[in-house]
Design a protein around this motif. Sequence first.
Motif, PDB file in Angstrom:
ATOM      1  N   ILE A   1       8.982   6.661   8.043  1.00  0.00           N
ATOM      2  CA  ILE A   1       8.376   6.839   9.369  1.00  0.00           C
ATOM      3  C   ILE A   1       7.336   7.944   9.259  1.00  0.00           C
ATOM      4  N   GLU A   2       6.066   7.547   9.311  1.00  0.00           N
ATOM      5  CA  GLU A   2       4.933   8.456   9.163  1.00  0.00           C
ATOM      6  C   GLU A   2       4.338   8.769  10.534  1.00  0.00           C
ATOM      7  N   PRO A   3       3.323   9.654  10.587  1.00  0.00           N
ATOM      8  CA  PRO A   3       2.610   9.834  11.850  1.00  0.00           C
ATOM      9  C   PRO A   3       2.016   8.520  12.353  1.00  0.00           C
ATOM     10  N   GLY A   4       1.774   8.447  13.659  1.00  0.00           N
ATOM     11  CA  GLY A   4       1.334   7.206  14.275  1.00  0.00           C
ATOM     12  C   GLY A   4       0.125   6.559  13.627  1.00  0.00           C
ATOM     13  N   TYR A   5       0.171   5.234  13.556  1.00  0.00           N
ATOM     14  CA  TYR A   5      -0.923   4.390  13.061  1.00  0.00           C
ATOM     15  C   TYR A   5      -1.077   4.418  11.540  1.00  0.00           C
ATOM     16  N   ALA A   6      -0.101   5.002  10.841  1.00  0.00           N
ATOM     17  CA  ALA A   6      -0.113   4.892   9.383  1.00  0.00           C
ATOM     18  C   ALA A   6       0.269   3.469   8.983  1.00  0.00           C
ATOM     19  N   PRO A   7      -0.236   2.973   7.843  1.00  0.00           N
ATOM     20  CA  PRO A   7       0.117   1.619   7.406  1.00  0.00           C
ATOM     21  C   PRO A   7       1.616   1.475   7.167  1.00  0.00           C
ATOM     22  N   PHE A   8       2.141   0.302   7.436  1.00  0.00           N
ATOM     23  CA  PHE A   8       3.549  -0.004   7.188  1.00  0.00           C
ATOM     24  C   PHE A   8       3.715  -0.534   5.767  1.00  0.00           C
ATOM     25  N   SER A   9       4.744  -0.051   5.086  1.00  0.00           N
ATOM     26  CA  SER A   9       5.074  -0.551   3.750  1.00  0.00           C
ATOM     27  C   SER A   9       6.576  -0.758   3.674  1.00  0.00           C
ATOM     28  N   PHE A  10       7.011  -1.994   3.395  1.00  0.00           N
ATOM     29  CA  PHE A  10       8.449  -2.232   3.278  1.00  0.00           C
ATOM     30  C   PHE A  10       8.961  -1.811   1.906  1.00  0.00           C
ATOM     31  N   ALA A  11       8.061  -1.695   0.916  1.00  0.00           N
ATOM     32  CA  ALA A  11       8.419  -1.227  -0.419  1.00  0.00           C
ATOM     33  C   ALA A  11       7.172  -0.658  -1.065  1.00  0.00           C
ATOM     34  N   THR A  12       7.334   0.449  -1.824  1.00  0.00           N
ATOM     35  CA  THR A  12       6.182   1.040  -2.488  1.00  0.00           C
ATOM     36  C   THR A  12       6.583   1.593  -3.847  1.00  0.00           C
ATOM     37  N   TYR A  13       5.576   1.971  -4.610  1.00  0.00           N
ATOM     38  CA  TYR A  13       5.789   2.683  -5.880  1.00  0.00           C
ATOM     39  C   TYR A  13       6.623   3.931  -5.639  1.00  0.00           C
ATOM     40  N   HIS A  14       7.545   4.202  -6.544  1.00  0.00           N
ATOM     41  CA  HIS A  14       8.278   5.473  -6.563  1.00  0.00           C
ATOM     42  C   HIS A  14       8.534   5.796  -8.023  1.00  0.00           C
ATOM     43  N   LYS A  15       8.335   7.054  -8.383  1.00  0.00           N
ATOM     44  CA  LYS A  15       8.410   7.403  -9.807  1.00  0.00           C
ATOM     45  C   LYS A  15       9.789   7.182 -10.406  1.00  0.00           C
TER      46      LYS A  15
ATOM     47  N   PHE B   1       0.832  -1.201   0.000  1.00  0.00           N
ATOM     48  CA  PHE B   1       0.000   0.000   0.000  1.00  0.00           C
ATOM     49  C   PHE B   1       0.866   1.252   0.000  1.00  0.00           C
ATOM     50  N   ASN B   2       0.654   2.146  -0.977  1.00  0.00           N
ATOM     51  CA  ASN B   2       1.419   3.389  -1.043  1.00  0.00           C
ATOM     52  C   ASN B   2       0.641   4.472  -0.320  1.00  0.00           C
ATOM     53  N   TYR B   3       0.920   4.623   0.966  1.00  0.00           N
ATOM     54  CA  TYR B   3       0.215   5.569   1.829  1.00  0.00           C
ATOM     55  C   TYR B   3       0.362   6.997   1.317  1.00  0.00           C
ATOM     56  N   GLN B   4       1.579   7.403   0.952  1.00  0.00           N
ATOM     57  CA  GLN B   4       1.788   8.769   0.495  1.00  0.00           C
ATOM     58  C   GLN B   4       1.033   9.043  -0.799  1.00  0.00           C
ATOM     59  N   ARG B   5       1.063   8.097  -1.726  1.00  0.00           N
ATOM     60  CA  ARG B   5       0.395   8.318  -3.004  1.00  0.00           C
ATOM     61  C   ARG B   5      -1.115   8.451  -2.805  1.00  0.00           C
ATOM     62  N   PHE B   6      -1.691   7.663  -1.900  1.00  0.00           N
ATOM     63  CA  PHE B   6      -3.117   7.744  -1.620  1.00  0.00           C
ATOM     64  C   PHE B   6      -3.473   9.108  -1.050  1.00  0.00           C
TER      65      PHE B   6
ATOM     66  N   GLY C   1       8.156  -0.584 -10.977  1.00  0.00           N
ATOM     67  CA  GLY C   1       8.666  -1.327  -9.828  1.00  0.00           C
ATOM     68  C   GLY C   1       8.433  -0.585  -8.533  1.00  0.00           C
ATOM     69  N   ALA C   2       9.123  -1.019  -7.489  1.00  0.00           N
ATOM     70  CA  ALA C   2       8.948  -0.438  -6.161  1.00  0.00           C
ATOM     71  C   ALA C   2      10.311  -0.187  -5.530  1.00  0.00           C
ATOM     72  N   LEU C   3      10.366   0.799  -4.655  1.00  0.00           N
ATOM     73  CA  LEU C   3      11.592   1.145  -3.943  1.00  0.00           C
ATOM     74  C   LEU C   3      11.524   0.554  -2.537  1.00  0.00           C
ATOM     75  N   PHE C   4      12.610  -0.069  -2.119  1.00  0.00           N
ATOM     76  CA  PHE C   4      12.667  -0.759  -0.827  1.00  0.00           C
ATOM     77  C   PHE C   4      12.935   0.243   0.287  1.00  0.00           C
ATOM     78  N   TRP C   5      12.115   0.167   1.356  1.00  0.00           N
ATOM     79  CA  TRP C   5      12.251   1.084   2.486  1.00  0.00           C
ATOM     80  C   TRP C   5      12.816   0.403   3.736  1.00  0.00           C
ATOM     81  N   GLY C   6      12.656  -0.902   3.857  1.00  0.00           N
ATOM     82  CA  GLY C   6      13.199  -1.613   5.013  1.00  0.00           C
ATOM     83  C   GLY C   6      12.236  -1.665   6.183  1.00  0.00           C
ATOM     84  N   GLY C   7      12.712  -2.300   7.266  1.00  0.00           N
ATOM     85  CA  GLY C   7      11.931  -2.393   8.492  1.00  0.00           C
ATOM     86  C   GLY C   7      10.994  -3.581   8.535  1.00  0.00           C
ATOM     87  N   ASN C   8      10.368  -3.780   9.704  1.00  0.00           N
ATOM     88  CA  ASN C   8       9.326  -4.794   9.841  1.00  0.00           C
ATOM     89  C   ASN C   8       8.103  -4.148  10.457  1.00  0.00           C
TER      90      ASN C   8
END
Length: 329
Positions: free
Chosen positions: A279-293, A14-19, A298-305
């Motif tokens: 790292i978004e404001p609290g309770y935002a969905p976690f995405s280990f990789a998302t769309y990036h222009k 899920f691309n939280y920023q794009r939404f 493809g998707a860009l890897f962000w890391g984390g669990n």
Amino acid sequence: MGPIVALHPPPSVFNYQRFMKKDVTTPLVVNFQLLKGHVNQEEAMAPDPSIVLDSVKHERVYMTEKTTRIPVREGRLRGTLFIPEGEGPFPGVIDLFGTNGGLLEYRSAQFAARGIASLTLAYFAFEDLPKEMKENDLSYFEEGIDYLLSHPKVKKNGVVVVGVSKGGDIACSMGAFLPKVKGVVSINSLAVNAMCPLKYKDMIIPELPFHAEKVKFLGPNVISSYEMSSDSEDFPEAHIPMHKSDAEFLFICAKEDGNWKTIPQIFQVIKYDGAGHLIEPGYAPFSFATYHKTVPGGALFWGGNAKDHSVAQVDSWKKILEFIKRILV
């Protein structure tokens, strides 16, 4: 295996920023479904009604009903100002994002919901702004500060700048050179100027070189840019002279950032085990990789669990709000 919960849209893609670029007045709706038995991701995305044991929809509102949203098209400024409910005056924040460009409003809307006036600024890839980030002019962001402080409901004692990724090093530069900046929150950003030159009046800070050939493919459609940046110690000319500033600096750093090497050894640093780049404001969905222009198709890897990253978002959001209100009392 017992019942599982399917989350739509799934947090891993899920691309939280794009939404949230679309409309902060529209709630984010997540549908939780409790499914019977063990199913794969494809089945969980569109489950057979016979295996849905229960479901519930969760709605998150970003802009409160009495928040004032003001589109900003003043001179060359492109952004959106959010003013909280009430008479004020309110502490003021400049809000910046990174290399995807455009105008993102959801964090500023949430600041306003907590009594903080916030101006989110676009600086490329939006309307008539440059389509690509080839150079940043600090005087543009200085104009944004002056615009924010000119509002009758904003306190006149200075601003805090909050930036993530590329927006974080711009925030650090603003803190270093612009005296009206009293505090800086840098979220997973380098403590040097990156990606393109930064100019201010007669001064130019060159960029820390990046090496596209060092990109790593983590899968057929996912890449990591972690190794692309040069060692900042080899490029002192790209360092931002934050030590000359009277502003306070707070660095929010994810120890499993899969995008940039962003753990500085100076100023106040809060490090989070298991957290990724976004790292978004609290309770935002976690995405280990998302769309990036920058990664077509493809998707860009962000890391984390998911668990540690979610905990980091809740904790860091609280600390950011406390920092802003302490600086701009």
